[in-house]
Design a protein around this motif. Structure first.
Motif, short mmCIF file in Angstrom:
data_model
loop_
_atom_site.label_atom_id
_atom_site.label_comp_id
_atom_site.label_asym_id
_atom_site.label_seq_id
_atom_site.Cartn_x
_atom_site.Cartn_y
_atom_site.Cartn_z
N GLY A 1 40.92 39.36 44.27
CA GLY A 1 40.03 40.20 45.17
C GLY A 1 39.38 41.26 44.38
N VAL A 2 39.47 41.63 43.68
CA VAL A 2 38.81 43.19 42.95
C VAL A 2 37.66 42.17 42.46
N TRP B 1 36.06 49.61 37.76
CA TRP B 1 36.97 49.14 39.23
C TRP B 1 38.27 47.89 38.34
N SER C 1 30.73 39.33 43.24
CA SER C 1 29.70 39.28 44.64
C SER C 1 28.86 40.24 44.76
N ALA C 2 29.27 41.89 44.44
CA ALA C 2 28.38 43.04 44.75
C ALA C 2 27.24 42.05 43.52
N ALA D 1 26.21 35.14 47.96
CA ALA D 1 26.29 36.40 47.62
C ALA D 1 24.68 36.23 46.91
N GLY E 1 31.15 48.98 39.39
CA GLY E 1 32.09 47.95 39.70
C GLY E 1 32.94 48.19 39.32
N ASN F 1 43.46 40.67 39.52
CA ASN F 1 43.60 40.84 41.24
C ASN F 1 42.17 40.47 41.34
N ALA G 1 36.78 39.58 42.91
CA ALA G 1 35.88 38.31 44.51
C ALA G 1 34.56 39.62 44.56
N ALA G 2 34.93 40.78 45.04
CA ALA G 2 34.66 42.01 45.37
C ALA G 2 33.04 42.03 44.58
N VAL G 3 33.96 42.70 43.11
CA VAL G 3 32.49 42.97 42.21
C VAL G 3 31.50 42.05 41.94
N SER H 1 42.14 47.73 37.93
CA SER H 1 42.80 47.42 38.51
C SER H 1 44.24 45.76 38.76
#
Length: 147
Positions: free
Chosen positions: A49-50, A40, A56-57, A3, A37, A47, A52-54, A44
Motif C-alpha cells: 500500500g505504501v 517513508w 503513484s504520487a 496517475a 516519499g 508494504n 503504491a501510494a509513493v 515502512s
C-alpha cells in the motif's frame, strides 16, 4: 499509468491557469519533494500500500512537471524548426538520466537509501535555480507564443 495520465492532464490544466514561470517552479519543487516519499517506503518495510501510494504520487507529479516542461520547450522552439528543436531539447533533457544512473548505483551503498532520496530531492535545486535565473527568457518566450 493512471496517475501519470492524471498528472499530465492536471499539468495542462494548471499551466493554463498560471503563468509558465510559477508553474515550472511549483511543479519542479513538487517533483523534488515527492522523492522524499520514498523515505517513508524505506522505513515502512515491505508494504504494498505504501509502495503504491509513493509510486503513484511520483507518477502524478512527474506528469504535472513534465507537462510544464513540454510547454516550456515548445515556447522556446522556433515555429519553422519546431520538430528539430523539440527533438534536440527533449534528447538533451534525457542526458542526465543516462550519466547519473551509474553514479546513483555507486552512491546508494555508500550513503543508504534514505540519504540517497534526500540527495535526489536536493539535486533539483540547480534546475530550480536555473528556472529562476531564466525567468525573463521564460516570460518572453511565453508572451511570444501568446501573441
Amino acid at each position: 499509468m493512471v496517475a501519470g495520465l492524471l498528472g499530465a492532464v492536471g499539468g495542462g490544466w494548471l499551466v493554463t491557469r498560471m503563468r509558465l514561470f510559477p508553474a515550472l517552479l511549483l511543479l519542479g519543487l513538487c517533483q523534488a519533494l515527492v522523492n522524499l516519499g520514498y523515505i517513508w517506503l524505506v522505513h515502512s518495510g515491505p508494504n504494498v500500500g505504501v509502495m503504491a501510494a509513493v509510486v503513484s504520487a511520483e507518477y502524478f507529479f512527474s506528469g504535472l512537471g513534465s507537462t510544464a516542461f513540454v510547454v516550456l520547450v515548445t515556447a522556446l522552439c522556433n515555429v519553422r524548426y519546431s520538430a528539430t528543436q523539440f527533438a534536440l531539447l527533449s534528447a538533451l533533457a534525457a542526458v542526465g538520466r543516462v550519466f547519473l544512473g551509474p553514479i546513483a548505483a555507486w552512491l546508494v551503498p555508500q550513503v543508504g537509501w534514505s540519504e540517497f532520496f534526500v540527495i535526489t530531492a536536493l539535486s533539483a535545486l540547480p534546475g530550480l535555480l536555473l528556472v529562476v535565473a531564466l525567468r525573463g527568457a521564460i516570460d518572453r518566450a511565453e508572451r511570444a507564443r501568446v501573441h
